[in-house]
Design an enzyme around this catalytic site. Structure first.
Site, PDB file in Angstrom:
ATOM      1  N   ASP A   1      84.438  24.770  -4.054  1.00  0.00           N
ATOM      2  CA  ASP A   1      85.313  25.933  -3.897  1.00  0.00           C
ATOM      3  C   ASP A   1      85.588  26.114  -2.409  1.00  0.00           C
ATOM      4  OD1 ASP A   1      86.741  28.168  -4.361  1.00  0.00           O
ATOM      5  OD2 ASP A   1      85.067  29.432  -4.968  1.00  0.00           O
TER       6      ASP A   1
ATOM      7  N   LYS B   1      82.765  20.128  -8.259  1.00  0.00           N
ATOM      8  CA  LYS B   1      84.062  20.641  -7.810  1.00  0.00           C
ATOM      9  C   LYS B   1      83.767  21.767  -6.821  1.00  0.00           C
ATOM     10  CE  LYS B   1      88.533  22.255  -9.432  1.00  0.00           C
ATOM     11  NZ  LYS B   1      88.741  23.175  -8.327  1.00  0.00           N
TER      12      LYS B   1
END
Length: 612
Positions: free
Chosen positions: A4, A2
């Site tokens: 950022d 994931k």
């Protein structure tokens, strides 16, 4: 992984490349290098899906760094991690299974030698082990994707987020005025839309995570949005909110936080950046969803359904990732409030970013309370018989006994696991233990004195230091007093610094004998305040800033602005239950200039306090 960063869709039509945010904004002009790299793929037509990120020195995506790069117009530092390919050369791939779309994407990217384009790899290992690794690397977390799933332009149960910490976007609904030396604004007030009614509701505030530059740039964007009426249906009440500047609800803030309270407010919030790639009306609370699992096909949803509290990044080392296991977590250590051992550990984990710089490289002594603060207390200066992971032990050459240093969150929480409540530090650091880098004046009052006498004593002591030309930084003691910390360049030895601090105290006691005592002991401070200079000798310690005290309510030693002294209610004003509110408001601003302060004891100073 994931990432950022900013989710960006790329549209390729022969030689023309367009880059769009999720909100539909064309950002091609902001990302010219990435557009050029995509054009170099030589595709006839395509839509590609990915995330724009900037890596920090550790190679981990950093959202704040990404924003800084955008503001500076340095797009060449932005990496485009691609993870899906819904269209390719006139063929609609949206109904094709995700693993086949990604295989096609990988093949396309192999033709490129441009370092700005990256393929977002998938990992087939155990999801819990992967998440542990991601969190230890300070990543945001993982995205789980269901094999065989199609591509859809909406939220789908075929995707699941596994976060290392709570983090999402909030609508900025207002801001408070700055306090002390802080500029621009104090905290941002946050809002979220109710999932059912659609109403915008107050969701707490965030006052940390800003730099001087971001404070000013954000403030410039806030000022045009000011309005007289709150946009939230439940504006907060109380004295601290009387002077709030309310805003039209259009700007978004990316915020990490420890937890959401029952009334819908964030705790231990940290600002990570502004966002403008989503519409404000779509912002609601993100909630974990339970996903059914089968033995044959294990999903990666289990970590999101955990009932444990998840703290900001420092606590991942201490509580959630298994490095330090808190035994007897429900043991009550303060009967007056019912506070437990795990709550104390969670407090220290949540303030790790503030307390660790104060502990760094300083020998530390522990006050342990194995049977709670009402039981027997142990003052311990070395790690003997304490199995604290991550702790550093120094040799005993200087003091005759080994010393401890706590330089990481693992050791910090490990100390709590060994029943530590208080942390006391030296006035010197390990790179030069012979030369103190500060001295401390501890204003210790007769318990019978009213608090206003402590306020007056603090102001008088500050006046004396001002006259000497010495800048002091203040903190509550967590007890009945106030500490004045005077930073020094490391020039003088322990005896010289202690003698000078003693001379200051003797000078004040001589000028105002009815108010001050230069001699320790209860009999000598009846009706007066003893200014304790004894903490400035070799091996002596003082309670660390942000550390907890073994007193009812578990108060905390909290840095303060000198301008706040007249408004203080006591030296125990903050505790493990309300300290987060204080830190959300001012962060480390009261002591922001401490390390930058350069001053030394001069011959003139000695003369003025009566030293030969």
């Amino acid at each position: 992984m994931k990432f950022d960063g900013y989710r960006i869709m790329a549209r390729i039509d022969h030689d023309e490349v367009k880059l769009f945010t999720r909100n539909g904004h064309d950002w091609t002009h902001k990302l010219p290098d990435q557009a050029k790299a995509l054009a170099g793929l030589g595709l006839e037509s395509a839509w590609l899906d990915g995330e724009m990120v900037v890596a920090n020195e550790q190679g981990v995506p950093d959202f704040q760094a990404l924003q800084n790069v955008f503001e500076a117009g340095r797009s060449g530092n932005i990496l485009y991690y691609l993870f899906d390919l819904p269209y390719l050369n006139g063929v609609d791939l949206r109904e094709v299974p995700v693993e086949e779309r990604r295989a096609a994407l990988s093949t396309v990217l192999k033709t490129s030698k441009d370092p700005l384009l990256r393929f977002s790899d998938a990992f087939g290992e155990d999801p819990e082990a992967l998440l542990n690794s991601a969190c230890q690397m300070q990543m945001e977390g993982l995205i789980g994707k269901r094999l065989g799933s199609p591509y859809v332009s909406r939220r789908s149960s075929d995707w699941v987020k596994l976060k290392c910490k709570h983090r999402q976007e909030f609508v900025i609904v207002g801001f408070t005025d700055p306090k002390g030396s802080r500029s621009a604004f104090g905290a941002l007030l946050l809002g979220l839309h109710d999932r059912d009614s659609g109403e915008l509701r107050y969701a707490g505030k965030v006052g940390t995570g800003f730099t001087e530059a971001t404070l000013n740039s954000i403030h410039q964007q806030l000022k045009p949005l000011q309005t007289k009426k709150a946009a939230v249906v439940n504006p907060p009440s109380g004295a601290e909110f009387k002077a709030v500047h309310w805003l039209k609800p259009s700007l978004l803030a990316e915020v990490a936080f420890a937890e959401m309270t029952k009334d819908g407010s964030v705790r231990h919030a940290v600002f990570h950046g502004l966002r403008d790639d989503k519409p404000a009306k779509d912002i609601t609370e993100e909630r974990p969803t339970a996903v059914k699992t089968t033995p044959a096909k294990k999903t990666v949803a289990k970590p999101t359904t955990s009932k444990k509290k998840v703290e900001p990044a420092p606590s991942q080392v201490g509580l959630e990732q298994g490095k330090v296991r808190i035994t007897h977590p429900d043991r009550v250590i303060d009967a007056s409030t019912g506070a437990t051992k795990v709550q104390l550990a969670q407090y220290y984990a949540s303030v790790a970013e503030w307390i660790l710089p104060q502990l760094k490289d300083r020998p530390v002594a522990l006050v342990r309370a194995p049977d709670g603060i009402a039981g027997e207390l142990f003052f311990q200066k070395n790690a003997e018989r304490l199995a604290i992971p991550g702790i550093t032990t120094l040799d005993q050459q200087l003091t005759g006994q080994p010393m401890m240093v706590i330089n990481n969150a693992e050791a910090l929480i490990g100390a709590v696991q060994m029943s530590t409540v208080e942390l006391h530090t030296w006035n010197a650091t390990t790179d030069n233990l012979d030369k103190p880098d500060r001295f401390v004046l501890d204003l210790d009052p007769d318990p019978a004195l009213p608090w206003k006498r402590m306020v007056e004593a603090t102001q008088l002591t500050l006046t004396v230091l001002d006259e000497l030309g010495l800048k002091a930084f203040l903190k509550t003691s967590g007890g009945k007093g106030i500490h004045l910390v005077v930073p020094l360049t490391r020039k003088h030895g322990w005896d010289e610094v202690k003698d000078f601090s003693h001379a200051i105290v003797s000078h004040m006691a001589k000028m105002l004998p009815e108010r001050f005592s230069a001699v320790s002991g209860p009999k000598n401070r009846v009706g007066r305040i003893f200014i304790d200079y004894l903490r400035n000798g070799l091996g002596a310690t003082t309670i660390c800033a942000y550390a907890v005290r073994t007193r009812e309510g578990l108060p905390v030693s909290m840095p303060i602005f000198r301008e706040e002294v007249p408004t203080l209610k006591g030296g125990n004003q903050w505790n493990i239950h309300n300290a987060h509110e204080r830190l959300a408001e001012v962060g480390d601003e009261p002591w922001a200039d401490l390390k930058k302060t350069r001053q030394t004891i001069t011959a003139e100073m000695r003369r003025r306090v009566g030293m030969k």
